[in-house]
Design a protein around this motif. Structure first.
Motif, short mmCIF file in Angstrom:
data_model
loop_
_atom_site.label_atom_id
_atom_site.label_comp_id
_atom_site.label_asym_id
_atom_site.label_seq_id
_atom_site.Cartn_x
_atom_site.Cartn_y
_atom_site.Cartn_z
N ALA A 2 83.34 16.42 83.91
CA ALA A 2 82.07 15.78 84.25
C ALA A 2 80.96 16.81 84.44
CB ALA A 2 82.24 14.94 85.52
N HIS A 3 81.30 18.09 84.37
CA HIS A 3 80.34 19.18 84.51
C HIS A 3 79.53 19.08 85.80
CE1 HIS A 3 81.41 20.46 80.53
NE2 HIS A 3 81.22 19.23 80.10
N LEU A 4 80.18 18.64 86.85
CA LEU A 4 79.50 18.56 88.15
C LEU A 4 79.61 19.91 88.85
CD1 LEU A 4 80.81 15.09 89.30
CD2 LEU A 4 78.44 15.66 88.73
N PRO A 5 78.64 20.24 89.70
CA PRO A 5 78.74 21.51 90.44
C PRO A 5 79.79 21.42 91.53
CG PRO A 5 76.80 20.28 91.13
CD PRO A 5 77.40 19.51 89.99
N PHE A 6 80.20 22.59 92.02
CA PHE A 6 81.25 22.64 93.04
C PHE A 6 80.87 21.88 94.31
CE2 PHE A 6 83.26 24.86 96.67
CZ PHE A 6 84.57 24.57 96.38
N VAL A 7 79.56 21.93 94.66
CA VAL A 7 79.15 21.27 95.91
C VAL A 7 79.40 19.76 95.87
CG1 VAL A 7 77.47 22.93 96.77
CG2 VAL A 7 76.77 21.25 95.05
N VAL A 8 79.48 19.19 94.66
CA VAL A 8 79.80 17.76 94.55
C VAL A 8 81.31 17.57 94.52
CG1 VAL A 8 79.52 15.68 93.16
CG2 VAL A 8 77.67 17.35 93.28
N ALA A 9 81.99 18.44 93.74
CA ALA A 9 83.44 18.31 93.58
C ALA A 9 84.18 18.53 94.89
CB ALA A 9 83.94 19.30 92.53
N PHE A 10 83.65 19.43 95.74
CA PHE A 10 84.31 19.77 96.99
C PHE A 10 84.50 18.56 97.91
CE2 PHE A 10 83.82 21.55 101.37
CZ PHE A 10 85.03 22.20 101.45
N PRO A 11 83.40 17.87 98.28
CA PRO A 11 83.62 16.69 99.14
C PRO A 11 84.41 15.60 98.43
CG PRO A 11 81.31 16.86 98.50
CD PRO A 11 81.97 18.12 98.07
N ALA A 12 84.23 15.46 97.11
CA ALA A 12 84.96 14.43 96.38
C ALA A 12 86.47 14.66 96.50
CB ALA A 12 84.55 14.43 94.91
N SER A 13 86.88 15.93 96.49
CA SER A 13 88.30 16.26 96.62
C SER A 13 88.84 15.78 97.95
CB SER A 13 88.50 17.77 96.52
OG SER A 13 87.99 18.24 95.31
#
Lengths: 286, 343
Positions: free
Chosen positions: B80-91
């Motif tokens: 999805a080419h999202l930045p880490f700051v989005v992927a982190f809380p999603a995890s």
């Protein structure tokens, strides 16, 4: 094809049953999931391999010797080490037996190297043919010995004083102590008997399975599945669990693609745990 | 115990904090990475401590949340080419959702059944990840976009990221140690039936406990994926790591706030110093450490009772004080140990 798979499943299931009985004995009596059980099977197989390689003693004949060796080893381990923490929380005993398992694996690695080892019997290809079905002689012998040992174990638990004391301790260890049972010793004997059964299973699989120092970890998973299937505290349950696993494995290999077999195995395990944690035939004691 | 804190405590804490902050600028990359790894295990063990140490449920499959967090981050960042700051809380969110579903199924089981049920769930999940090659890359693994910058910048960033995770989890657990939620968890550990009778909705609290543990574990998994920038199923769903965490908790002291941190420092330092010298003995050495830790300090170094260390025999042999029904060895054991310590 399927019929042959069923025959193979039953023949090998008898060894699984023996593994399951020893594993569930320790679990039922002391509430210990013995993660080192697979290692005992492995040591049994290695000893029988060494006795054959060095002295040409047939694995079928070395069984009593191998059983005695593991009996003594396990008696010591339980009496001097595990008895100190036997009433600890489940993760203490789990972690302890895991430590024991990797220690044994490492020792086996040093002694027997990482190469796969197995006993090559001169009569390994002999077999009986019954209208299209093949019954290999070795596997039939394994089946016979496994059934005999299981039967002897059953008699031991029912007819001897020690066996009855083990039952009593499993049911209520304080009550057992009150009537004069030395719980420490009984625990050590229980663990030793379980290891002796594992050793016999190891000696029996040595002609038909290749083992290396890491086989122990995989076998303990199977022991767990057998105990869960059959339920704790019953010889007959473990027998049913062992035969079921043997059949499921051989028939499963014939039907399902190998890629999803592992997944199915674990999924079935979790399902059985959720739906029927006491197992198919579980009860309180032997 | 509040009033026992003295001025010197704060001075030492200040020196410690200063050292921690200045470390990446003083030592080589190797030591920074080793410390980062120690922080990761300290944080993971602290997260496991919530469900296992405080609530008494031995979650042997806890790496399922680590793997889920790592894979969520990897997939969101690559597909999805999202930045880490989005992927982190999603995890973290994914891990919590999975913990709730699994908790509803598995937390009805006790003792070994839960331990091995959760392990089975983790292995089944690993197989799914392994088979779903379209999404996860299967056994090939996934390469995550690396953190931009020179090695020094990367090392320093992840050093502080993992240090931040440790502080986050330990701060949370120290709150937990003293509030109602934590008391509910401890009540469940001590005696689940009694806790139920006293009005604690045990099912709900057990699920909350596992979800919290999962939340932190998932977040750490997310940082791990970004840090190593390559993940595959055997590394992120590794049973040995769970065992490591349990050993860390055992060494440090289960159900204590700082035990996991102390345990992680001890175990990881020892293994780094010893294992690198004896490659073919490392399993045996770890096994011996485990056995000795369980035998001689089952409640951890923070609870060491030096006087009785060598004379003590636990439980079955220790006279009638073993107490309780044989079905509940856990509580009998814990209470006896406490009696022993207070005398």
């Amino acid at each position: 094809m399927i019929l042959q798979a069923i025959v193979n499943g039953i023949l090998f299931g008898s060894v699984y049953a023996m593994i399951g009985i020893g594993f569930s004995l320790v679990w039922g009596v002391m509430n210990i999931v013995n993660l080192a059980h697979g290692s005992f099977i492995m040591i049994g197989a290695y000893l029988s391999f060494t006795l054959y390689a060095a002295y040409r003693i047939d694995p079928f004949l070395s069984i009593p010797l191998v059983m005695a060796a593991l009996f003594l080893l396990a008696y010591g381990v339980q009496y001097f080490l595990i008895n100190r923490v036997v009433r600890g929380p489940s993760f203490v005993t789990l972690t302890f037996t895991f430590g024991l398992q990797i220690l044994i694996a490492n020792l086996c690695l040093l002694i027997w190297t990482a190469d796969y080892k197995s006993v090559k019997l001169p009569y390994s290809s002999a077999g009986l043919e019954l209208g299209g079905l093949v019954i290999p002689l070795v596997r039939f012998g394994i089946f016979g010995v496994a059934v005999l040992v299981t039967f002897l174990f059953y008699l031991f638990m029912r007819k001897t004083k020690v066996g009855i004391a083990i039952n009593a301790t499993a049911l209520n260890f304080e009550g057992a102590r009150t009537v004069g049972v030395d719980v420490d010793k009984i625990y050590a004997i229980t663990y030793a008997v379980s290891a002796a059964l594992a050793a016999a299973a190891g000696a029996l699989i040595s002609p038909i399975m290749s083992i290396n120092p890491f086989t122990g970890g995989a076998l303990v998973g199977k022991a767990f599945v057998i105990s869960i299937l059959g339920g704790l505290g019953s010889t007959v349950g473990a027998l049913v669990g062992g035969l079921t696993l043997g059949l499921v494995e051989t028939i499963g290999t014939a039907i399902f693609p190998s890629a999803i077999q592992d997944f199915l195995g674990f999924a079935v395990l979790v399902l059985v745990l959720v739906l029927r944690p006491q197992g198919l035939l579980g009860k309180r004691f032997y | 115990m509040q009033n026992t804190y003295r001025k010197s405590t704060f001075v030492w804490a200040g020196i410690g904090a200063l050292l921690l902050v200045s470390f990446p600028f003083l030592v080589t990359g190797f030591w920074v990475r080793l410390l980062t790894q120690i922080f990761m295990f300290a944080a993971l063990a602290s997260a496991l401590n919530i469900i296992s140490g405080f609530t008494g449920y031995a979650a042997f499959g806890n790496m399922i949340f680590f793997g889920l967090g790592a894979y969520t981050t990897a997939i969101l960042m690559t597909k999805a080419h999202l930045p880490f700051v989005v992927a982190f809380p999603a995890s973290g969110v994914m891990a919590v959702l999975l913990a709730i579903v699994l908790g509803l199924l598995l937390l009805r089981l006790r003792g070994h059944y839960f331990a091995l049920g959760s392990l089975g769930a983790m292995e089944a999940f690993r197989q799914i990840v392994d088979l779903w090659t379209g999404l996860t890359g299967g056994s090939q693994g996934i390469t995550v976009p690396a953190f931009p910058g020179k090695p020094f910048v990367v090392n320093t960033f992840f050093y502080f990221a993992m240090l931040g995770m440790v502080i986050l989890v330990v701060a949370f657990v120290s709150k937990l140690d003293k509030n109602r939620l934590g008391y509910a968890f401890k009540a469940i550990r001590a005696d689940e039936e009694a806790a139920n009778v006293m009005g604690i909705d045990t099912t709900r609290y057990k699920i909350i406990s596992w979800s919290l543990s999962a939340l932190f574990t998932g977040l750490i998994g997310s940082v791990y994926a970004y840090w190593f920038s390559y993940i595959d199923p055997p590394t992120v769903f590794n049973v040995m790591w769970v065992v490591n965490m349990f050993v860390i908790i055992l060494i440090g002291g289960m159900g204590t706030v700082f035990g996991p941190v102390v345990g992680a420092v001890i175990l990881e330092t020892v293994s780094e110093l010893v294992w690198s010298k004896f490659i073919n003995l490392h399993l045996g050495i770890l096994g011996t450490i485990i056995i000795l830790a369980v035998l001689f300090m089952p409640r951890g170094v923070l609870h060491l009772d030096w006087k009785t260390l060598l004379t003590r025999r636990v439980p079955a042999t220790a006279g009638a004080a073993g107490g309780g029904s044989p079905n509940k060895p856990d509580e009998a054991w814990t209470s006896r140990r406490k009696e022993g310590r207070d005398v």
